[in-house]
Design an enzyme around this catalytic site. Structure first.
Site, PDB file in Angstrom:
ATOM      1  N   LYS A 183      82.012  20.270  10.466  1.00  0.00           N
ATOM      2  CA  LYS A 183      81.186  20.207  10.599  1.00  0.00           C
ATOM      3  C   LYS A 183      80.630  22.000  11.155  1.00  0.00           C
ATOM      4  O   LYS A 183      80.628  22.960  12.100  1.00  0.00           O
ATOM      5  CB  LYS A 183      81.184  19.648  12.071  1.00  0.00           C
ATOM      6  CG  LYS A 183      78.926  19.467  12.370  1.00  0.00           C
ATOM      7  CD  LYS A 183      78.548  18.644  13.825  1.00  0.00           C
ATOM      8  CE  LYS A 183      78.671  20.745  14.684  1.00  0.00           C
ATOM      9  NZ  LYS A 183      77.437  20.822  14.258  1.00  0.00           N
ATOM     10  N   GLY A 235      83.161  29.398  18.353  1.00  0.00           N
ATOM     11  CA  GLY A 235      81.752  29.466  19.085  1.00  0.00           C
ATOM     12  C   GLY A 235      81.413  30.111  20.590  1.00  0.00           C
ATOM     13  O   GLY A 235      82.384  31.205  20.584  1.00  0.00           O
ATOM     14  N   SER A 236      80.568  29.472  21.474  1.00  0.00           N
ATOM     15  CA  SER A 236      81.112  30.218  22.896  1.00  0.00           C
ATOM     16  C   SER A 236      82.132  30.007  23.682  1.00  0.00           C
ATOM     17  O   SER A 236      82.691  28.836  23.260  1.00  0.00           O
ATOM     18  CB  SER A 236      79.568  30.241  23.459  1.00  0.00           C
ATOM     19  OG  SER A 236      79.292  28.937  23.634  1.00  0.00           O
ATOM     20  N   THR A 237      82.445  30.962  24.578  1.00  0.00           N
ATOM     21  CA  THR A 237      83.378  30.883  25.792  1.00  0.00           C
ATOM     22  C   THR A 237      82.806  29.732  26.578  1.00  0.00           C
ATOM     23  O   THR A 237      83.930  29.063  27.031  1.00  0.00           O
ATOM     24  CB  THR A 237      83.308  32.336  26.222  1.00  0.00           C
ATOM     25  OG1 THR A 237      83.801  32.723  25.768  1.00  0.00           O
ATOM     26  CG2 THR A 237      84.615  31.766  27.463  1.00  0.00           C
ATOM     27  N   GLY A 240      83.682  26.290  24.324  1.00  0.00           N
ATOM     28  CA  GLY A 240      85.209  26.319  24.115  1.00  0.00           C
ATOM     29  C   GLY A 240      85.953  25.940  25.756  1.00  0.00           C
ATOM     30  O   GLY A 240      86.850  25.045  25.286  1.00  0.00           O
ATOM     31  N   CYS A 291      81.132  38.480  16.844  1.00  0.00           N
ATOM     32  CA  CYS A 291      81.923  38.275  18.037  1.00  0.00           C
ATOM     33  C   CYS A 291      82.676  39.188  18.293  1.00  0.00           C
ATOM     34  O   CYS A 291      82.756  39.468  18.972  1.00  0.00           O
ATOM     35  CB  CYS A 291      82.846  36.395  18.181  1.00  0.00           C
ATOM     36  SG  CYS A 291      83.793  36.381  16.524  1.00  0.00           S
ATOM     37  N   GLU A 388      77.749  38.526  26.242  1.00  0.00           N
ATOM     38  CA  GLU A 388      77.969  38.724  25.034  1.00  0.00           C
ATOM     39  C   GLU A 388      76.243  38.155  24.664  1.00  0.00           C
ATOM     40  O   GLU A 388      75.267  37.235  25.260  1.00  0.00           O
ATOM     41  CB  GLU A 388      78.485  37.690  24.418  1.00  0.00           C
ATOM     42  CG  GLU A 388      78.259  37.820  23.104  1.00  0.00           C
ATOM     43  CD  GLU A 388      79.267  36.368  22.410  1.00  0.00           C
ATOM     44  OE1 GLU A 388      79.535  35.078  22.847  1.00  0.00           O
ATOM     45  OE2 GLU A 388      80.768  37.333  20.967  1.00  0.00           O
TER      46      GLU A 388
END
Lengths: 480, 309
Positions: A183, A235-237, A240, A291, A388
């Site tokens: 995706k 992607g983002s923490t 995750g 990132c 971030e």
């Protein structure tokens, strides 16, 4: 002194044939999704580029089923040599159609054409070429006894390097004999959908690669799907961690490439002009939507003023504007949502007492734009030093000793990358040992290569992508 | 009973934290029994004998152990690979000198004949030797130069993850324990270990061997405890970087999926228990170990530098 301005040098869009609407790519063909369709826009103009299908649960089921069938009937039975030949074909077609991919990527993502043309697309092709050669050599890769694929891999990728992240995901999965449901991000689906055409041209067996579009809920449905044996996410923490929780207690494997807050550390003996170029590349490459961006500059106190002055002078020469212009250095912010996030974080930076600076630059009146921004007087506890931002915003801190530089560099929950600038070899190696980061660039920054493992320590995730190490994520070994 | 039979001096079994042997801060202990021998219906069946009151570690003990492990980690990781290899080999040497004690305790703990217990001790000692040899080799096997397409020197090498919480196997009280601890520490990680809950005595004796083997204090911390009570605190502890769930197999009232979910809070590296689906099964520790016991708790670091004149 006379001023020489750059004349516009736009790359032509004529090479593109963007369809008004796109379906999902399942089992080798495009089909309509059952969810509501959504629009993808060019972030530099807000022009609607196409309507894209949203995959709902039924569509995810169909894509996973197609991948399962292709795995059982075709891909797992094929020799490694033949799998490799399909990957070589894909690499070649990406090279052949590179201009088309570069223009489409810059249009859909907002990144400068010189980056999509010179970095994203060639690296994506190189990833397929590199992994193609592994497909029939896995027994020699020191992966453990009897390396074999998991089966169906569910992959979810971000919007900052749409085509390149897709290559990082698909190439090792296919080389090791897995099949894929991928995706792309909601705001940047077009190059993945164009890649579906590449799969058709390469005559990749139907179902080996399936591309489904949608937003976060589609991604969640995919990673939690019972028919998915392994998850790969960039992607983002925050997301995750949610994935790690969702698959806890199952036998599903995951690799997670998450956020970062890299320190770019400049010592007083560094080649300052090169370091300034490295700082600029570190945080303003791809609008800072990276990132591994060097979003914190740690500069030794004795050269802080000099570095700051040269940095500001250099930033005054950056060209912000049309992503399709070949002279553009900084393109558009990818979405209104991301622009709002960057704006909010910079307001917080000011409110917390850091000094904000941007060069004089005219931003286009439509689209999503943010001027390159530098914060000085930043302290460790400021949110702009800890969180971030994922935008063209640099936080500058100072240090006196190498030990202090290490302590400050490591003082975040992240551990993806770091930079070191010094002419002293022993100091580079000592610093590289001390830094808790998966990638350390010394006297360079933001370099990527298919042979070089990429991934983080701590809350920047686990698993590596690229190189021999990246294969480990896609095979089971021994009795497991 | 004759009057010249000596009254034995029984040992108080305590925790092993930071190189010291404290009681549990909770002041609690629990009764440990020998494994029953023979079949319940046969004439040779013996009721399990009471062995000792063993310290019952608490959440606070576990947190103290994490602190000790954190404090020891950079020094242990900073030791040379040669040095770590010699220290692990030294553990094998010290165990060799105490074979009979280990064998007797394993026989009682696991209900084995003395010959089989002796074989277990042999395998446990040999496992230390096997891992001692890995200390200066895993980086060569797992790392190396990457031929990037440009004028750069680029090299990848593995580094320890940090502090690892280990649920030691419930059945294999010594060989299993060594087989999960050695691969964690050989690379420079430090460990907080929950021992087998019902068979803790060989682990306590191992802590005495570790304390006299040049293993720096805090590198291995052993806690005897109710596994289901203490494990969740370690799984969700924010200063723990890795979690080995091998010993979740065979613990009633413990869902390893919950522990893994707790570990997600700071993205710990998790080694799941053996078995399939939700069922956790203790592996066979007599087989040659897979490298995944080491690699799960290693991080690959890649360093780039330009080449030029």
């Amino acid at each position: 002194m006379p001023t020489f301005d750059y004349a516009p040098a736009p790359e032509s869009r004529a090479i593109l044939d963007i369809k008004p609407s796109y379906g999902l790519f399942i089992n080798g063909e495009f089909v309509d999704g059952h969810g509501a369709s959504f629009k993808t826009v060019s972030p530099s103009t807000e022009e609607v580029l196409a309507e894209v299908s949203e995959a709902d649960e039924q569509d995810v089921d169909a894509a996973v089923a197609a991948a399962r069938t292709a795995y059982g009937r075709v891909w797992s039975r094929m020799s490694g040599a033949d799998r490799g030949k399909y990957l070589f074909r894909i690499a070649r077609i990406l090279q052949e159609r590179s201009r088309e991919f570069a223009v489409l990527e810059s249009l859909d993502n907002g990144k400068p054409i010189k980056e999509s043309r010179d970095i994203d697309v060639p690296l994506a092709a190189a990833h397929f070429f590199y992994h193609a050669g592994w497909a029939d050599k896995l027994d020699h890769a020191s992966l453990g006894d009897d390396p074999r694929p998991y089966g169906v891999v569910g992959q979810v990728i971000p919007w900052n390097f749409p085509l390149l992240m897709m290559a990082w995901k698909i190439a090792p999965a296919l080389a090791t004999g897995n099949t894929v449901v991928l995706k792309p991000a909601e705001t940047t689906p077009l190059t993945a959908l164009l890649f579906a055409e590449v799969c058709q041209q390469a005559e990749l067996p139907p179902g080996v690669v399936n591309i489904i579009t949608g937003a976060g809920s589609t991604g969640q449905t995919l990673v939690e799907h019972e028919g998915v044996d392994k998850v790969a996410f960039t992607g983002s923490t925050g997301v995750g961690k949610a994935i790690a929780r969702a698959i806890a207690g199952t036998r599903k494997k995951a690799t997670l490439e998450l956020g970062g807050k890299a320190a770019n550390i400049v010592f007083d003996d560094a080649p300052i002009d090169q370091a300034v170029e490295g700082i600029v590349n570190g945080i303003f490459f791809n609008q800072g939507h990276v990132c591994c961006a060097g979003s914190r500059l740690l500069v030794q106190e004795s050269v802080a003023d000099e570095v700051e002055e040269k940095l500001k002078r250099r930033l005054g020469h950056l060209r912000v504007g049309d992503p399709l212009d070949k002279n553009t250095d900084i393109g558009a912010i990818n979405s209104a949502e991301q622009l709002a996030r960057i704006t909010e974080m910079t307001e917080i930076g000011e409110a917390e007492g850091a000094q904000r600076w941007s060069p004089a630059c005219e931003l286009p009146s439509t689209g999503y734009w943010f001027a390159p921004t530098v914060f000085t007087g930043v302290s460790q506890t400021h949110r702009i030093a800890q969180e971030e931002i994922f935008g063209p915003v640099l936080s500058v801190l100072t240090f006196r000793t190498p030990g202090e530089a290490v302590a400050k560099a490591n003082n975040t929950p992240y551990g993806l990358s770091a930079g070191i600038w010094t002419e002293k070899g022993s100091r580079i190696l000592w610093m590289a040992d001390q830094l808790k980061a998966g990638v350390v660039w010394a006297n360079t920054f933001n370099k990527l290569d298919p042979t070089s493992p990429f991934g983080g320590f701590k809350e920047s995730g686990y698993g590596r992508e690229g190189g021999r190490h990246g294969l480990e994520a896609y095979v089971k070994t021994g009795a497991n | 009973m004759s009057t010249d039979t000596r009254v034995a001096v029984n040992k108080t079994y305590k925790l092993f934290i930071g190189g010291k042997f404290p009681r549990s801060e909770s002041g609690r202990s629990y009764e440990v029994y020998a494994a029953p021998r023979g079949a319940k219906t046969s004439r040779t069946f013996t009721d399990p004998a009471f062995l000792a009151n063993v310290a019952k570690g608490s959440r606070k003990d576990a947190r103290n152990a994490v602190q000790a492990a954190r404090k020891a980690q950079s020094g242990w990781a900073g030791a040379t690979a040669y040095n770590r290899g010699q220290v692990l080999y030294r553990v094998a040497e010290v165990m060799e000198g105490r074979r009979s004690q280990f064998a007797a305790e394993v026989a009682q703990a696991e209900g084995l004949s003395s010959a089989r217990a002796d074989a277990v001790v042999t395998a446990a000692i040999d496992r230390w030797v096997w891992y001692a040899g890995w200390s200066d080799k895993f980086a060569q096997v797992l790392g190396g130069l990457n031929p990037v397409a440009g004028p750069f020197f680029n090299i990848s090498a593995p580094e320890p993850t940090g502090v690892v919480a280990v649920l030691a196997p419930q059945s294999s009280s010594l060989l299993g324990l060594v087989s999960v601890v050695a691969p964690v520490i050989v690379s420079g990680n430090t460990a907080v270990v929950l021992t087998s809950q019902d068979r803790p005595i060989p682990a306590i004796t191992l802590s005495e061997a570790l304390a006299t083997s040049d293993v720096p204090g805090g590198v291995v911390n052993l806690i005897t405890a109710d596994t289901a009570e203490v494990a969740p605190w370690l799984a969700s502890h924010r200063d723990v970087n890795g979690l080995d769930l091998t010993g979740a197999a065979g613990v009633s009232g413990l869902d390893w999926g919950d522990l893994e979910a707790g570990a997600a809070d700071n993205l710990k590296r998790v080694l799941r228990p053996g078995g399939s689906g939700v069922t956790a099964v203790e592996p066979d520790f007599t087989a040659t170990p897979a490298l995944s016991r080491m690699t799960t708790f290693l991080e690959t670091k890649t360093v780039w530098h330009p080449k030029g004149t």
